[in-house]
Design a protein around this motif. Structure first.
Motif, mmCIF file in Angstrom:
data_model
loop_
_atom_site.group_PDB
_atom_site.id
_atom_site.type_symbol
_atom_site.label_atom_id
_atom_site.label_comp_id
_atom_site.label_asym_id
_atom_site.label_seq_id
_atom_site.Cartn_x
_atom_site.Cartn_y
_atom_site.Cartn_z
ATOM 1 N N SER A 40 0.600 -1.499 0.080
ATOM 2 C CA SER A 40 -0.359 -0.006 0.173
ATOM 3 C C SER A 40 0.925 1.194 -0.026
ATOM 4 N N ASP A 41 0.093 2.454 -0.285
ATOM 5 C CA ASP A 41 1.090 3.527 -0.521
ATOM 6 C C ASP A 41 1.664 4.197 1.001
ATOM 7 N N ALA A 46 6.458 3.879 4.519
ATOM 8 C CA ALA A 46 6.447 3.584 5.659
ATOM 9 C C ALA A 46 8.267 2.807 5.329
ATOM 10 N N LEU A 47 8.447 1.644 4.416
ATOM 11 C CA LEU A 47 9.988 2.109 3.599
ATOM 12 C C LEU A 47 10.832 2.748 3.578
ATOM 13 N N LEU A 108 6.469 -8.683 1.842
ATOM 14 C CA LEU A 108 7.529 -6.574 2.185
ATOM 15 C C LEU A 108 7.375 -7.211 4.043
ATOM 16 N N THR A 109 6.187 -7.437 4.627
ATOM 17 C CA THR A 109 7.116 -7.915 5.988
ATOM 18 C C THR A 109 8.654 -8.846 5.803
ATOM 19 N N GLU A 110 8.287 -9.695 5.611
ATOM 20 C CA GLU A 110 9.289 -10.884 5.710
ATOM 21 C C GLU A 110 11.065 -10.191 4.566
ATOM 22 N N LEU A 111 10.810 -9.491 3.782
ATOM 23 C CA LEU A 111 11.587 -8.641 3.394
ATOM 24 C C LEU A 111 12.043 -8.292 4.324
ATOM 25 N N VAL A 112 11.550 -7.172 4.937
ATOM 26 C CA VAL A 112 11.934 -6.313 6.506
ATOM 27 C C VAL A 112 13.060 -6.748 7.498
ATOM 28 N N GLU A 113 12.037 -8.139 7.253
ATOM 29 C CA GLU A 113 12.344 -9.427 9.479
ATOM 30 C C GLU A 113 14.087 -8.951 8.457
ATOM 31 N N ILE A 114 13.551 -10.459 7.704
ATOM 32 C CA ILE A 114 14.759 -10.493 7.206
ATOM 33 C C ILE A 114 16.053 -9.902 7.368
ATOM 34 N N VAL A 115 16.012 -8.612 6.283
ATOM 35 C CA VAL A 115 17.288 -7.563 6.508
ATOM 36 C C VAL A 115 17.503 -6.398 7.522
ATOM 37 N N LEU A 116 16.077 -6.547 8.137
ATOM 38 C CA LEU A 116 16.573 -5.791 9.563
ATOM 39 C C LEU A 116 17.705 -6.396 10.339
ATOM 40 N N SER A 117 17.410 -8.050 10.543
ATOM 41 C CA SER A 117 17.826 -8.420 11.409
ATOM 42 C C SER A 117 19.785 -9.172 11.371
ATOM 43 N N PHE A 129 10.886 -1.316 11.887
ATOM 44 C CA PHE A 129 10.159 -0.872 10.949
ATOM 45 C C PHE A 129 8.882 0.221 11.183
ATOM 46 N N PRO A 130 8.492 0.965 10.960
ATOM 47 C CA PRO A 130 7.772 2.053 11.085
ATOM 48 C C PRO A 130 6.731 1.825 11.657
#
Length: 137
Positions: A40-41, A46-47, A108-117, A129-130
């Protein structure tokens, strides 16, 4: 009245087809709008906020991009370079697309979790993630 269907498997597709057939049999004229479930927008925003914050924290931690032709040149991170080097690259490996726009919410949720961890593990830089409250304020 508005109806919404999420078709994610053969069973839900069958129910949707049955609904369409029923509408035709009843003589109802209906406009169907097909939309892929992508981010979504608010998630896109947030990304971008996340990438800006991550760039700042990586730079503060002394983590830089090495210049391809001269390893001694340290290029600071920007929102765009974080998105390219971490998120788009990882999305291409995991999902076969380098466009975060084409990802589903789940991807997107999975991607953010993987990258941030991984960034936290390797560089000891922690960013979250905001949240909705942060984005809407």
């Amino acid at each position: 009245s508005a109806h919404q269907w999420q078709v994610r498997d053969k069973d839900s597709a069958k129910f949707f087809k049955t609904y369409i057939d029923d509408q035709v049999e009843q003589g109802n004229e209906v406009l169907y709008y097909i939309k892929s479930l992508t981010i979504s927008d608010k998630q896109r925003n947030a990304l971008h906020v996340l990438c800006r914050e991550l760039a700042e924290k990586l730079n503060d931690a002394g983590v830089f991009i090495r210049h391809p032709s001269n390893e001694e040149i340290e290029v600071p991170f920007t929102m765009e370079s974080v998105k390219l080097h971490y998120f788009k690259y990882t999305a291409s490996v995991l999902y076969g697309t380098d466009s975060t726009e084409k990802l589903s919410t789940k991807q997107l949720t999975e991607l953010v979790e993987i990258v941030l961890s991984r960034i936290a593990e390797v560089h000891n830089v922690v960013v979250f993630f905001p949240t909705r409250d942060f984005i809407e304020s």
